[in-house]
Design an enzyme around this catalytic site. Structure first.
Site, short mmCIF file in Angstrom:
data_model
loop_
_atom_site.label_atom_id
_atom_site.label_comp_id
_atom_site.label_asym_id
_atom_site.label_seq_id
_atom_site.Cartn_x
_atom_site.Cartn_y
_atom_site.Cartn_z
N LYS A 73 0.11 17.21 5.66
CA LYS A 73 0.29 17.43 4.21
C LYS A 73 -0.60 16.41 3.50
CE LYS A 73 4.37 14.46 4.26
NZ LYS A 73 5.79 14.35 4.03
N GLY A 77 7.30 3.43 3.85
CA GLY A 77 7.56 4.48 4.83
C GLY A 77 9.04 4.50 5.17
N ALA A 78 9.36 5.33 6.15
CA ALA A 78 10.76 5.49 6.52
C ALA A 78 11.36 4.18 7.05
CB ALA A 78 10.87 6.59 7.56
N ASP A 121 -0.06 8.84 9.92
CA ASP A 121 1.37 9.01 10.13
C ASP A 121 1.70 9.92 11.31
OD1 ASP A 121 4.05 9.01 10.00
OD2 ASP A 121 4.23 9.72 7.94
N ASN A 137 -0.07 12.70 3.91
CA ASN A 137 -0.35 12.05 5.21
C ASN A 137 -1.84 12.08 5.52
OD1 ASN A 137 2.22 11.23 5.81
ND2 ASN A 137 2.75 13.07 6.96
N GLU A 195 7.26 -0.98 5.29
CA GLU A 195 6.19 -0.82 4.30
C GLU A 195 4.83 -1.08 4.92
OE1 GLU A 195 7.89 -3.69 1.72
OE2 GLU A 195 6.73 -5.34 2.55
N LEU A 226 0.84 -1.20 0.00
CA LEU A 226 0.00 0.00 0.00
C LEU A 226 0.87 1.24 0.00
CD1 LEU A 226 -2.63 -0.95 2.73
CD2 LEU A 226 -3.00 -0.85 0.27
N THR A 256 7.46 19.01 6.77
CA THR A 256 7.79 19.00 5.34
C THR A 256 7.79 20.45 4.87
OG1 THR A 256 6.79 16.84 5.12
CG2 THR A 256 7.08 18.08 3.09
N ASP A 270 3.29 17.19 10.83
CA ASP A 270 3.64 16.89 9.44
C ASP A 270 2.36 16.74 8.61
OD1 ASP A 270 5.36 16.53 7.33
OD2 ASP A 270 5.78 14.41 7.75
P1 ATP Z 1 7.03 8.57 6.32
O1 ATP Z 1 8.35 8.06 5.89
O2 ATP Z 1 6.36 9.52 5.34
O3 ATP Z 1 7.00 9.08 7.71
P2 ATP Z 1 5.79 6.29 7.34
O4 ATP Z 1 6.91 5.34 7.57
O5 ATP Z 1 5.31 6.98 8.55
O6 ATP Z 1 6.12 7.31 6.21
P3 ATP Z 1 3.15 6.05 6.52
O7 ATP Z 1 3.15 7.46 5.99
O8 ATP Z 1 2.38 5.80 7.75
O9 ATP Z 1 4.64 5.52 6.68
O10 ATP Z 1 2.67 5.07 5.39
C1 ATP Z 1 3.30 5.03 4.11
C2 ATP Z 1 2.23 5.00 3.04
O11 ATP Z 1 1.46 3.80 3.16
C3 ATP Z 1 1.21 6.12 3.13
O12 ATP Z 1 1.68 7.27 2.48
C4 ATP Z 1 -0.01 5.50 2.46
O13 ATP Z 1 0.06 5.62 1.06
C5 ATP Z 1 0.11 4.04 2.83
N1 ATP Z 1 -0.72 3.79 4.03
C6 ATP Z 1 -0.33 4.00 5.31
N2 ATP Z 1 -1.33 3.68 6.17
C7 ATP Z 1 -2.36 3.28 5.41
C8 ATP Z 1 -3.70 2.87 5.71
N3 ATP Z 1 -4.12 2.81 6.96
N4 ATP Z 1 -4.53 2.53 4.69
C9 ATP Z 1 -4.07 2.61 3.40
N5 ATP Z 1 -2.83 3.01 3.06
C10 ATP Z 1 -1.98 3.34 4.04
#
Ligand code: ATP
Length: 477
Positions: free
Chosen positions: A145, A31-32, A160, A148, A35, A28, A182, A143
């Site tokens: 945007k 992330g940092a 996020d 998120n 996944e 889906l 950001t 954050d």
């Molecule tokens: P970042 O590096 O931006 O901080 P992160 O590690 O915190 O990212 P998230 O932003 O929580 O990760 O999730 C990464 C991506 O996964 C999101 O941008 C979104 O596209 C998808 N995603 C996250 N949570 C969900 C969800 N609950 N339902 C559907 N897609 C999701």
């Protein structure tokens, strides 16, 4: 039992996760620290997003992840992605979250155009309600945007909580000094010194509103070194884009939100009462009647965008006891025990913070490199950055795509999963990485574009350009 096994996957594209849960191969989002994948219950068909974070791979991630969980786990609001619990293995943690099949808000924003005023107003109301709720709990997101912000049946869901922190505890506010967020969405005072949490989040909401109304960002960074921001500061901006594309009423709201003085900046409560926010945009009415920027280019996407029930949950009520989301019963078996009983208070994975101070994030510099990912499971998520082509085979499609990429002088590679990874810079000279996956669906070839790193709006501009260049093979709908 360890999660995810190769055996017993009963359908193509899925593996057994644990017990009755199947995990989809397609991610889906990235992330940092790992996944996000979709998991579905074989019996009940319930779908949950599962954020998989790998400590072994991302050294030092454990502390950040613990903080994110501590904050997210105390939240329960319609406009915030629900946190259901976690499962921990020696090197990995799985977070179970409400699944948002509508993808990210930025997918609804047409570059250089935005979206219909009515939709922007509806999302803005929901964003303000979600952020007000966070503030009522003493938590700031830091954050906000479009990348998120996720969507579920037209309901906006803030997600996020990686940058979130506690700014108010027992009624006492603390100033923040961590420079995070950001840049295009960042309040200018964050770059200068210590700042108040609430107006900083309000500013980011204003930047999201402009992105929704104009499909453009105001500046790359709110600093005088950036001419667009310098012009704004000097009051010399009204004739330039995107300002000159906002009507008077939305303009008056945006400028109240983007007040350079955080103390004079409009409050979230007052945003909801602003004439643009209370204007009744009718379905049949042209946007121009509401003093907006519309040029009639928007597709009618309204069927999927029902107005949410009014104030189902007041954002202004502070709950002394957390009123946690009810998680699907079928998740009970795979969530860690201490999460269910809430008894082991010594455990750092406990779902409630022992002390609210634990929610406070230390003050090192930490910027998100801008948006990150997306993608989704083809038949489960409405995505706008994909299209069918008339070419008969995946190979021929890849050939056509790669010759366009070469003609446009893009740097591209084929990654381990067979996707074409394109690395470039956007108009603001920031890094932009996105992937194209070519696959067969319903006997046709689909090209699916997914942002990996960079700004969502800039990614969409590149997508539109590539789609135009591939015009001779794009299926006409
Ligand atoms: P970042 O590096 O931006 O901080 P992160 O590690 O915190 O990212 P998230 O932003 O929580 O990760 O999730 C990464 C991506 O996964 C999101 O941008 C979104 O596209 C998808 N995603 C996250 N949570 C969900 C969800 N609950 N339902 C559907 N897609 C999701």
């Amino acid at each position: 039992m360890s999660a995810i096994t190769d055996s017993e996957g009963s359908e193509k594209g899925v593996k057994k996760f644990v017990d009755d849960w199947l995990i989809y191969d397609t991610i889906l989002g990235e992330g940092a620290f790992g996944e996000v994948r979709l998991i579905a219950n074989r019996k009940t068909r319930e779908k949950i997003a599962c954020k998989i974070m790998d400590f072994a791979k991302y050294k030092g991630s454990e502390v950040a992840i613990t903080r994110e969980i501590r904050i997210h786990s105390v939240l329960n609001h319609e406009n915030i992605i629900k946190y259901y619990g976690l499962r921990k293995e020696p090197t990995r943690v799985y977070l179970f979250l409400e699944y948002a099949p509508g993808g990210e808000l930025f997918q609804q924003i047409e570059p250089g155009v935005g979206m219909p005023s009515r939709d922007a107003q509806m999302y803005m109301k929901q964003l303000v309600r979600g952020v007000s709720y966070l503030h009522s709990k003493g938590i700031t997101h830091r954050d906000i945007k479009p990348e998120n912000i996720l969507l579920h049946n037209g309901i906006l869901k803030i997600s996020d909580f990686g940058m979130a922190t506690l700014f108010r505890h027992k009624g006492k506010e603390r100033m923040l000094d961590k420079k995070c967020g950001t840049k295009p969405y960042l309040a200018p005072e964050i770059l200068v010194g210590s700042y108040h949490a609430v107006p900083a989040d309000v500013w980011s909401c204003g930047c999201v509103l402009v992105a929704m109304l104009a499909g453009e960002l105001l500046w790359n960074c709110p600093h005088e070194d950036y001419p667009e921001f310098a012009q704004y500061k000097e009051g010399n901006y009204l004739t330039s884009s995107p300002w000159n594309r906002l009507g008077n009423t939305p303009l008056s709201l945006v400028t109240r939100i983007l007040d350079l003085d955080p103390m004079k900046r409009i409050s979230l409560e007052k945003i909801l009462k602003h004439p643009w926010m209370t204007y009744n945009f009718s379905y049949d009415e042209a946007d121009s009647s509401a003093d907006s920027n519309s040029n009639g280019l928007h597709a009618i996407r309204r069927a999927s965008m029902m107005e949410p029930p009014a104030d189902r949950e007041s954002p202004y009520v502070t709950l002394s006891q957390p009123n946690l989301p009810t998680r699907p019963v079928c998740l009970e078996h795979i969530i860690d025990k201490q999460q269910k009983t809430n008894k082991r208070r010594d455990n750092k994975w406990f779902s409630q913070p022992t002390h609210n101070e634990d929610l406070i994030i230390s003050s090192e510099l930490q910027f998100t490199q801008t948006p990150i990912t997306k993608d989704n499971f083809s038949d489960l998520i409405q995505r706008m950055t994909r299209f069918f082509v008339t070419t008969q085979t995946e190979e021929k499609t890849a050939e056509a795509l790669c010759s366009v990429l070469d003609a446009l002088h893009y740097t591209w590679t084929v990654d381990g999963s067979g996707a074409i990874s394109i690395s470039t810079v956007d108009n603001m000279k920031n890094q932009l990485v996105f992937k194209v996956t070519i696959f067969k669906m319903e006997g046709k070839i689909l090209l699916d574009f997914r942002l990996s790193k960079g700004c969502g709006l800039e990614f969409k501009k590149k997508f539109i350009k590539l789609k135009e260049c591939l015009g001779n093979i794009v299926c006409k709908v």
